[in-house]
Design a protein around this motif. Structure first.
Motif, PDB file in Angstrom:
ATOM      1  N   ILE A  21       0.833  -1.209   0.000  1.00  0.00           N
ATOM      2  CA  ILE A  21       0.000   0.000   0.000  1.00  0.00           C
ATOM      3  C   ILE A  21       0.864   1.253   0.000  1.00  0.00           C
ATOM      4  CG2 ILE A  21      -1.619   1.329   1.407  1.00  0.00           C
ATOM      5  CD1 ILE A  21      -2.896  -1.352   2.225  1.00  0.00           C
ATOM      6  N   VAL A  22       1.927   1.254   0.794  1.00  0.00           N
ATOM      7  CA  VAL A  22       2.826   2.418   0.848  1.00  0.00           C
ATOM      8  C   VAL A  22       3.479   2.649  -0.513  1.00  0.00           C
ATOM      9  CG1 VAL A  22       4.989   3.284   1.840  1.00  0.00           C
ATOM     10  CG2 VAL A  22       3.219   2.312   3.323  1.00  0.00           C
ATOM     11  N   LEU A  23       3.946   1.596  -1.144  1.00  0.00           N
ATOM     12  CA  LEU A  23       4.574   1.742  -2.462  1.00  0.00           C
ATOM     13  C   LEU A  23       3.573   2.205  -3.511  1.00  0.00           C
ATOM     14  CD1 LEU A  23       7.006  -1.311  -2.599  1.00  0.00           C
ATOM     15  CD2 LEU A  23       7.581   1.109  -2.369  1.00  0.00           C
ATOM     16  N   ALA A  24       2.338   1.746  -3.410  1.00  0.00           N
ATOM     17  CA  ALA A  24       1.307   2.193  -4.349  1.00  0.00           C
ATOM     18  C   ALA A  24       1.021   3.679  -4.172  1.00  0.00           C
ATOM     19  CB  ALA A  24       0.034   1.386  -4.146  1.00  0.00           C
ATOM     20  N   LEU A  25       0.958   4.134  -2.930  1.00  0.00           N
ATOM     21  CA  LEU A  25       0.722   5.561  -2.683  1.00  0.00           C
ATOM     22  C   LEU A  25       1.887   6.418  -3.170  1.00  0.00           C
ATOM     23  CD1 LEU A  25      -0.913   5.454   0.857  1.00  0.00           C
ATOM     24  CD2 LEU A  25      -2.011   6.008  -1.310  1.00  0.00           C
ATOM     25  N   VAL A  26       3.106   5.965  -2.914  1.00  0.00           N
ATOM     26  CA  VAL A  26       4.283   6.711  -3.385  1.00  0.00           C
ATOM     27  C   VAL A  26       4.298   6.764  -4.905  1.00  0.00           C
ATOM     28  CG1 VAL A  26       6.811   6.647  -3.512  1.00  0.00           C
ATOM     29  CG2 VAL A  26       5.669   6.299  -1.327  1.00  0.00           C
TER      30      VAL A  26
END
Length: 79
Positions: A21-26
């Motif tokens: 999720i963090v990588l998708a947001l970044v």
């Protein structure tokens, strides 16, 4: 023993989901930023040409005559 392995497995799965999720947001933030930058570079020449045309038309039509108000309007403002 099995409870410890199960806990480790659940924590691993949760960690992988959180990292995803963090990588998708970044990635979304970078995508929007670079997309906006690209759009700005595409629109900038058009805006510059439009600004130049407006300035040339203003110069040909008497410049800043739109800034001056008539005597009747000045009288109305003073009253």
């Amino acid at each position: 023993m099995i409870a410890a392995l199960l806990t480790l497995l659940v924590l691993g799965i949760v960690g992988i989901v959180v990292v995803g999720i963090v990588l998708a947001l970044v990635g979304a933030v970078f995508g929007l930023a670079f997309g906006a930058l690209g759009l700005a570079f595409k629109a900038l020449p058009l805006l510059l040409v439009g600004w130049l045309v407006v300035k040339l038309v203003q110069r040909k039509s008497g410049g800043g005559s739109y800034r001056q108000i008539s005597a009747a309007d000045r009288k109305w403002l003073d009253s």
